[in-house]
Scaffold this motif. Sequence first.
Motif, PDB file in Angstrom:
ATOM      1  N   GLU A 174       6.358 -43.521   1.527  1.00  0.00           N
ATOM      2  CA  GLU A 174       6.221 -42.515   0.472  1.00  0.00           C
ATOM      3  C   GLU A 174       6.945 -42.949  -0.806  1.00  0.00           C
ATOM      4  O   GLU A 174       6.437 -42.752  -1.904  1.00  0.00           O
ATOM      5  CB  GLU A 174       6.748 -41.167   0.963  1.00  0.00           C
ATOM      6  N   ILE A 175       8.115 -43.519  -0.654  1.00  0.00           N
ATOM      7  CA  ILE A 175       8.849 -43.995  -1.826  1.00  0.00           C
ATOM      8  C   ILE A 175       8.110 -45.159  -2.478  1.00  0.00           C
ATOM      9  O   ILE A 175       8.052 -45.259  -3.704  1.00  0.00           O
ATOM     10  CB  ILE A 175      10.295 -44.384  -1.451  1.00  0.00           C
ATOM     11  N   ALA A 176       7.518 -46.029  -1.661  1.00  0.00           N
ATOM     12  CA  ALA A 176       6.796 -47.181  -2.209  1.00  0.00           C
ATOM     13  C   ALA A 176       5.582 -46.735  -3.029  1.00  0.00           C
ATOM     14  O   ALA A 176       5.141 -47.456  -3.921  1.00  0.00           O
ATOM     15  CB  ALA A 176       6.353 -48.111  -1.081  1.00  0.00           C
ATOM     16  N   ARG A 177       5.038 -45.550  -2.754  1.00  0.00           N
ATOM     17  CA  ARG A 177       3.894 -45.045  -3.513  1.00  0.00           C
ATOM     18  C   ARG A 177       4.285 -44.470  -4.872  1.00  0.00           C
ATOM     19  O   ARG A 177       3.416 -44.233  -5.707  1.00  0.00           O
ATOM     20  CB  ARG A 177       3.193 -43.946  -2.723  1.00  0.00           C
ATOM     21  N   LEU A 178       5.579 -44.219  -5.074  1.00  0.00           N
ATOM     22  CA  LEU A 178       6.028 -43.665  -6.350  1.00  0.00           C
ATOM     23  C   LEU A 178       5.861 -44.694  -7.464  1.00  0.00           C
ATOM     24  O   LEU A 178       5.886 -45.901  -7.205  1.00  0.00           O
ATOM     25  CB  LEU A 178       7.501 -43.247  -6.259  1.00  0.00           C
ATOM     26  N   PRO A 179       5.738 -44.240  -8.691  1.00  0.00           N
ATOM     27  CA  PRO A 179       5.654 -45.180  -9.814  1.00  0.00           C
ATOM     28  C   PRO A 179       6.928 -46.029  -9.896  1.00  0.00           C
ATOM     29  O   PRO A 179       8.014 -45.603  -9.486  1.00  0.00           O
ATOM     30  CB  PRO A 179       5.530 -44.270 -11.043  1.00  0.00           C
ATOM     31  N   PHE A 180       6.782 -47.227 -10.445  1.00  0.00           N
ATOM     32  CA  PHE A 180       7.894 -48.167 -10.519  1.00  0.00           C
ATOM     33  C   PHE A 180       9.106 -47.562 -11.221  1.00  0.00           C
ATOM     34  O   PHE A 180      10.241 -47.725 -10.770  1.00  0.00           O
ATOM     35  CB  PHE A 180       7.447 -49.455 -11.245  1.00  0.00           C
ATOM     36  N   ASP A 181       8.887 -46.856 -12.321  1.00  0.00           N
ATOM     37  CA  ASP A 181      10.007 -46.284 -13.078  1.00  0.00           C
ATOM     38  C   ASP A 181      10.798 -45.266 -12.249  1.00  0.00           C
ATOM     39  O   ASP A 181      12.028 -45.223 -12.329  1.00  0.00           O
ATOM     40  CB  ASP A 181       9.504 -45.622 -14.364  1.00  0.00           C
ATOM     41  N   VAL A 182      10.115 -44.478 -11.465  1.00  0.00           N
ATOM     42  CA  VAL A 182      10.799 -43.495 -10.621  1.00  0.00           C
ATOM     43  C   VAL A 182      11.602 -44.210  -9.542  1.00  0.00           C
ATOM     44  O   VAL A 182      12.754 -43.865  -9.276  1.00  0.00           O
ATOM     45  CB  VAL A 182       9.784 -42.510  -9.993  1.00  0.00           C
ATOM     46  N   ARG A 183      11.000 -45.222  -8.919  1.00  0.00           N
ATOM     47  CA  ARG A 183      11.736 -45.991  -7.891  1.00  0.00           C
ATOM     48  C   ARG A 183      12.956 -46.646  -8.502  1.00  0.00           C
ATOM     49  O   ARG A 183      14.027 -46.686  -7.884  1.00  0.00           O
ATOM     50  CB  ARG A 183      10.828 -47.045  -7.271  1.00  0.00           C
ATOM     51  N   LYS A 184      12.822 -47.165  -9.711  1.00  0.00           N
ATOM     52  CA  LYS A 184      13.948 -47.808 -10.388  1.00  0.00           C
ATOM     53  C   LYS A 184      15.044 -46.779 -10.665  1.00  0.00           C
ATOM     54  O   LYS A 184      16.227 -47.061 -10.470  1.00  0.00           O
ATOM     55  CB  LYS A 184      13.476 -48.452 -11.693  1.00  0.00           C
ATOM     56  N   ASP A 185      14.658 -45.574 -11.086  1.00  0.00           N
ATOM     57  CA  ASP A 185      15.637 -44.528 -11.400  1.00  0.00           C
ATOM     58  C   ASP A 185      16.435 -44.091 -10.168  1.00  0.00           C
ATOM     59  O   ASP A 185      17.609 -43.735 -10.285  1.00  0.00           O
ATOM     60  CB  ASP A 185      14.941 -43.313 -12.007  1.00  0.00           C
ATOM     61  N   ILE A 186      15.811 -44.095  -9.000  1.00  0.00           N
ATOM     62  CA  ILE A 186      16.535 -43.679  -7.799  1.00  0.00           C
ATOM     63  C   ILE A 186      17.225 -44.860  -7.111  1.00  0.00           C
ATOM     64  O   ILE A 186      17.879 -44.678  -6.095  1.00  0.00           O
ATOM     65  CB  ILE A 186      15.615 -42.939  -6.803  1.00  0.00           C
TER      66      ILE A 186
END
Length: 71
Positions: free
Chosen positions: A46-58
């Motif tokens: 589920e996290i891998a499906r998030l946009p790159f910017d959101v993954r980077k922010d978390i």
Amino acid sequence: MTLIIDHRSPSRTHRALIWLEAQLSRASEAVARHRREYASRRTAREIARLPFDVRKDIGWPARDTTTRELH
């Protein structure tokens, strides 16, 4: 205070119940471990499906920075 100690050996049925309880405990632990691993993999997907910017922010690591093992 009274302490009663029974020195008789456990019956065959009692030993079988102890063995069965141990087996059920091991099976229960295996099921719990499987559920935790499944939930972990599902969360990672589920996290891998998030946009790159959101993954980077978390603080999720980028895929290209992980080391691949050679098989």
